[in-house]
Design a protein around this motif. Structure first.
Motif, mmCIF file in Angstrom:
data_model
loop_
_atom_site.group_PDB
_atom_site.id
_atom_site.type_symbol
_atom_site.label_atom_id
_atom_site.label_comp_id
_atom_site.label_asym_id
_atom_site.label_seq_id
_atom_site.Cartn_x
_atom_site.Cartn_y
_atom_site.Cartn_z
ATOM 1 N N ASP A 179 0.830 -1.209 0.000
ATOM 2 C CA ASP A 179 0.000 0.000 0.000
ATOM 3 C C ASP A 179 0.864 1.259 0.000
ATOM 4 O OD1 ASP A 179 -2.150 -1.716 0.102
ATOM 5 O OD2 ASP A 179 -2.587 -1.344 2.215
ATOM 6 N N THR A 180 1.932 1.248 0.786
ATOM 7 C CA THR A 180 2.835 2.395 0.852
ATOM 8 C C THR A 180 3.534 2.614 -0.486
ATOM 9 O OG1 THR A 180 3.198 2.060 3.217
ATOM 10 C CG2 THR A 180 4.846 3.363 2.042
ATOM 11 N N LEU A 181 4.006 1.528 -1.091
ATOM 12 C CA LEU A 181 4.672 1.649 -2.389
ATOM 13 C C LEU A 181 3.712 2.168 -3.456
ATOM 14 C CD1 LEU A 181 6.807 -1.620 -2.373
ATOM 15 C CD2 LEU A 181 7.595 0.727 -2.013
ATOM 16 N N MET A 182 2.482 1.690 -3.415
ATOM 17 C CA MET A 182 1.486 2.153 -4.387
ATOM 18 C C MET A 182 1.188 3.637 -4.185
ATOM 19 S SD MET A 182 -1.011 -1.191 -4.604
ATOM 20 C CE MET A 182 -2.306 -0.283 -5.392
ATOM 21 N N ALA A 183 1.100 4.078 -2.933
ATOM 22 C CA ALA A 183 0.840 5.486 -2.643
ATOM 23 C C ALA A 183 2.008 6.361 -3.095
ATOM 24 C CB ALA A 183 0.575 5.673 -1.148
ATOM 25 N N MET A 184 3.233 5.892 -2.870
ATOM 26 C CA MET A 184 4.415 6.637 -3.310
ATOM 27 C C MET A 184 4.434 6.757 -4.833
ATOM 28 S SD MET A 184 7.286 5.028 -0.717
ATOM 29 C CE MET A 184 8.560 5.219 -1.923
ATOM 30 N N THR A 185 4.104 5.670 -5.504
ATOM 31 C CA THR A 185 4.082 5.675 -6.966
ATOM 32 C C THR A 185 3.010 6.624 -7.482
ATOM 33 O OG1 THR A 185 4.957 3.443 -7.066
ATOM 34 C CG2 THR A 185 3.785 4.235 -9.014
ATOM 35 N N ALA A 186 1.839 6.564 -6.893
ATOM 36 C CA ALA A 186 0.747 7.445 -7.321
ATOM 37 C C ALA A 186 1.129 8.910 -7.121
ATOM 38 C CB ALA A 186 -0.524 7.108 -6.547
ATOM 39 N N SER A 229 4.171 10.154 -7.071
ATOM 40 C CA SER A 229 5.196 10.457 -8.059
ATOM 41 C C SER A 229 4.575 10.725 -9.428
ATOM 42 C CB SER A 229 6.192 9.289 -8.154
ATOM 43 O OG SER A 229 7.081 9.473 -9.222
ATOM 44 N N LEU A 230 3.627 9.883 -9.822
ATOM 45 C CA LEU A 230 2.964 10.062 -11.116
ATOM 46 C C LEU A 230 2.205 11.374 -11.167
ATOM 47 C CD1 LEU A 230 1.602 6.450 -11.708
ATOM 48 C CD2 LEU A 230 3.578 7.532 -12.802
ATOM 49 N N GLU A 231 1.581 11.724 -10.061
ATOM 50 C CA GLU A 231 0.793 12.956 -9.991
ATOM 51 C C GLU A 231 1.673 14.195 -10.134
ATOM 52 O OE1 GLU A 231 -1.595 14.667 -6.338
ATOM 53 O OE2 GLU A 231 -2.467 12.767 -7.031
ATOM 54 N N ARG A 232 2.887 14.114 -9.624
ATOM 55 C CA ARG A 232 3.776 15.273 -9.610
ATOM 56 C C ARG A 232 4.720 15.330 -10.809
ATOM 57 N NH1 ARG A 232 4.188 17.433 -4.211
ATOM 58 N NH2 ARG A 232 2.874 16.221 -2.827
ATOM 59 N N CYS A 233 4.739 14.302 -11.618
ATOM 60 C CA CYS A 233 5.693 14.211 -12.727
ATOM 61 C C CYS A 233 5.051 14.706 -14.022
ATOM 62 C CB CYS A 233 6.142 12.761 -12.889
ATOM 63 S SG CYS A 233 7.378 12.572 -14.182
ATOM 64 N N MET A 267 7.879 8.003 -21.448
ATOM 65 C CA MET A 267 9.175 8.492 -20.964
ATOM 66 C C MET A 267 9.354 8.193 -19.483
ATOM 67 S SD MET A 267 10.731 9.521 -23.566
ATOM 68 C CE MET A 267 12.141 10.104 -22.672
ATOM 69 N N LEU A 268 8.276 8.286 -18.731
ATOM 70 C CA LEU A 268 8.327 7.966 -17.307
ATOM 71 C C LEU A 268 8.743 6.506 -17.105
ATOM 72 C CD1 LEU A 268 7.742 8.791 -14.330
ATOM 73 C CD2 LEU A 268 5.437 7.941 -14.717
#
Length: 110
Positions: free
Chosen positions: A11-18, A20-24, A30-31
């Protein structure tokens, strides 16, 4: 800290990824290529690449594009890391295929 989830790490990894995607601001393809390059630089295990296979397929990325990333970073990260990345990507593909096959297996034939 109390958690109600049975998979707090995932859950933590998924939240971190989400997040990151939101801010990138990179385009999705390219991502993914950038993340593949980072995984190779870190000598990440196959499971880390596995997490990026479906998004790569959704972006219609090709094996040639993944190879191009490894070629591009080879002078920076070195031969050993690039060969390790190629091996881990292959392992991740094998895992994905095995999981897909298991999901499509007919239980009456087993």
């Amino acid at each position: 800290m109390s958690t109600t989830s049975e998979t707090p790490v995932l859950d933590t990894l998924m939240a971190m990824t989400a997040d990151s995607l939101e801010r990138c601001g990179l385009a999705p393809d390219m991502l993914i290529l950038t993340r593949i390059a980072a995984l190779a630089a870190m000598d990440a295990p196959a499971v880390s690449y596995l997490a990026h296979l479906e998004p790569a397929m959704q972006e219609h990325m090709t094996a040639a594009q993944l190879q191009d990333v490894l070629v591009a970073i080879a002078p920076i990260v070195g031969t050993a890391r690039v060969m390790s990345a190629a091996t881990h990507i292959t392992e991740a593909l094998g895992i994905a295929i095995a999981v897909a096959d298991a999901g499509n297996a007919n239980p009456n034939t087993m």
